[in-house]
Design a protein around this motif. Structure first.
Motif, PDB file in Angstrom:
ATOM      1  N   LYS A 219       1.186  -1.133   0.353  1.00  0.00           N
ATOM      2  CA  LYS A 219      -0.188  -0.013  -0.293  1.00  0.00           C
ATOM      3  C   LYS A 219       0.961   1.320   0.094  1.00  0.00           C
ATOM      4  O   LYS A 219       1.944   1.029   0.994  1.00  0.00           O
ATOM      5  N   GLY A 220       0.491   2.237  -0.421  1.00  0.00           N
ATOM      6  CA  GLY A 220       1.170   3.556  -0.648  1.00  0.00           C
ATOM      7  C   GLY A 220       1.609   3.878   0.272  1.00  0.00           C
ATOM      8  O   GLY A 220       2.505   5.150   0.441  1.00  0.00           O
ATOM      9  N   ASP A 221       0.249   4.181   0.982  1.00  0.00           N
ATOM     10  CA  ASP A 221      -0.274   5.066   1.677  1.00  0.00           C
ATOM     11  C   ASP A 221       0.435   4.960   3.216  1.00  0.00           C
ATOM     12  O   ASP A 221       0.757   5.206   3.980  1.00  0.00           O
ATOM     13  N   LEU A 222       1.032   3.836   3.486  1.00  0.00           N
ATOM     14  CA  LEU A 222       1.254   2.684   4.364  1.00  0.00           C
ATOM     15  C   LEU A 222       2.933   2.530   3.932  1.00  0.00           C
ATOM     16  O   LEU A 222       3.840   2.330   3.430  1.00  0.00           O
TER      17      LEU A 222
ATOM     18  N   ARG B  15       4.681   5.068  -1.463  1.00  0.00           N
ATOM     19  CA  ARG B  15       4.775   5.827  -2.439  1.00  0.00           C
ATOM     20  C   ARG B  15       5.755   7.029  -2.535  1.00  0.00           C
ATOM     21  O   ARG B  15       5.674   6.826  -3.883  1.00  0.00           O
TER      22      ARG B  15
END
Lengths: 232, 203
Positions: free
Chosen positions: B89-92, B130
């Motif tokens: 996951k890019g946000d994590l 990300r």
């Protein structure tokens, strides 16, 4: 021959972990939660302005408007349920994990409900005041919305899973879900209306609860099967 | 560990196209299966078919002599798949991502910090994915291979986006994995020099 038999992390651990991950993601991108909630609040507050301030009319239309707005705002949030997982490849990883897929789907649905259904239930009394709803039935409104939003998140997971491979699948998703969601809408809105009119309403709540239990026991399996099909 | 993957007369159709027909191979512990072929020849599809995401037109895959469809979860528990997309996951952050992965399969006793150090991403562990470069994300995805002790590795173009040092790292990881009796299925354009048996399948 030695058969490699991994000691699996428990199903509950998997379910909680994916729910926690989705909640964490929602926390980092609050816009995704706030948009449907904002839509719900807008529809509910704009309707009395447009329909005129006549007291009887507002009391009569209140439960219906609140429920339709709740249904539509849930539909808005459904599309994103599996979309980001599909796009970044984590859906593939979920499909080949040691955990049973229905448990993971249920975990995602729980996170979806906590970020879309629950906030909606919590702000509903505030919006109900716009419709001159008596404070006595706030409890019933919230209870029906609570059960109804659980149903909608679960049913929605099936639709979202079926349309995950399609771009711009929102319209199709709505078409797929609406027939299943119709009983929820009718039961919910009518139960609140009956309660507001001082008539017996308990049957509606039992029926909604029954629907929620049926959805809880069937929807994760259906959604898991749908995910496997649409991810081929 | 000893393990064996056997593919029996695999045929895969995508729409009207036949990607491969009656493809058979056997891989034993310590062997590498190298999938070669042009772009679009079906290397990724074959991998997806082996893990059971794509359904085969005919044929079956056997893991330790038992068909995969009879033991789907056990089979999934014994593989790690480095796919074309990282699946992170890019946000994590890296740590958050891998903490979640730990609930999906059986963790090995490898230390998270040691793994990050080996992959050269220790300093990035609290950075959202990300913000990392493509090569760094690729290294992050490799962490799965080290955190889970599974006999079967599937690697789809593992050298993409990696610098020279990164490619050497992947090679040494594969070497170690095969030396301990693991199996590796790899799709790659360039040839790879390792000390184990390489079975080539041309699609």
């Amino acid at each position: 021959m030695i058969v490699y038999s991994p000691e699996r992390p428990g199903i509950i651990i998997g379910l909680v972990a994916i729910a926690r991950r989705d909640l964490l993601l929602a926390w980092k991108r609050p816009g995704d939660i706030l948009n449907p909630l904002f839509f719900f609040a807008m529809v509910c507050t704009l309707f009395p302005l447009a329909a005129g301030p006549s007291s009887e009319q507002l009391v009569a239309s209140g439960p219906g408007v609140l429920w339709v707005a709740a249904l539509l705002s849930t539909l808005l949030s459904l599309n994103s349920m599996f979309m980001s997982d599909y796009e970044d490849g984590s859906l593939d990883q979920l499909l080949v994990s040691l955990q049973p897929l229905p448990a993971l789907v249920l975990g995602k649905t729980v996170a979806h409900w906590l970020t879309s259904g629950l906030p909606l239930v919590l702000i509903s009394p505030l919006l109900a005041m716009t419709y001159k709803m008596s404070t006595d039935i706030f409890g019933i409104l919230m209870l029906t919305l609570l059960l109804g939003s659980i149903c909608l998140s679960l049913l929605g997971s099936i639709g979202a899973a079926l349309t995950v491979g399609l771009h711009r699948g929102t319209a199709l998703l709505s078409l797929l879900i609406l027939p299943l969601a119709m009983p929820v809408l009718l039961l919910g809105a009518n139960t609140v209306s009956l309660a507001a009119g001082g008539e017996p309403y308990v049957t509606g709540i039992w029926a909604l609860a029954g629907y929620a239990v049926a959805a809880l026991s069937l929807a994760p399996y259906a959604a898991a099967a749908a995910l496997r099909i649409s991810n081929e | 560990m000893t393990a064996k993957l056997l593919a029996n007369d695999l045929t895969l159709m995508r729409g009207e196209n036949c990607l491969f027909q009656e493809l058979s191979f056997t891989i034993n512990s310590g062997e590498l299966l190298l999938l070669e072929g042009q772009n679009g020849s079906g290397k990724t599809s074959l991998m997806r078919a082996i893990v059971g995401i794509l359904s085969l037109e005919s044929g079956e895959v056997l893991w330790n002599n038992i068909p995969v469809y009879q033991q789907r979860q056990e089979f999934h528990g014994s593989l790690v798949w480095l796919a074309h997309r990282t699946g992170l996951k890019g946000d994590l952050t890296l740590t958050e991502n891998l903490y979640f992965e730990g609930a999906l399969r059986q963790r090995s006793d490898a230390d998270l910090a040691e793994v990050f150090k080996r992959l050269g991403i220790l300093k990035l562990r609290n950075l959202p994915l990300r913000l990392m470069s493509a090569g760094q994300q690729r290294r992050a995805a490799l962490a799965r291979m080290l955190l889970f002790e599974t006999p079967l590795w599937l690697m789809d173009e593992p050298f993409t986006n990696l610098d020279h040092e990164g490619r050497e790292l992947v090679k040494s990881l594969i070497d170690e994995h095969l030396a301990t009796g693991g199996i590796c299925i790899m799709a790659a354009h360039q040839s790879i020099d390792i000390n184990s048996t390489i079975i080539r399948v041309n699609l």
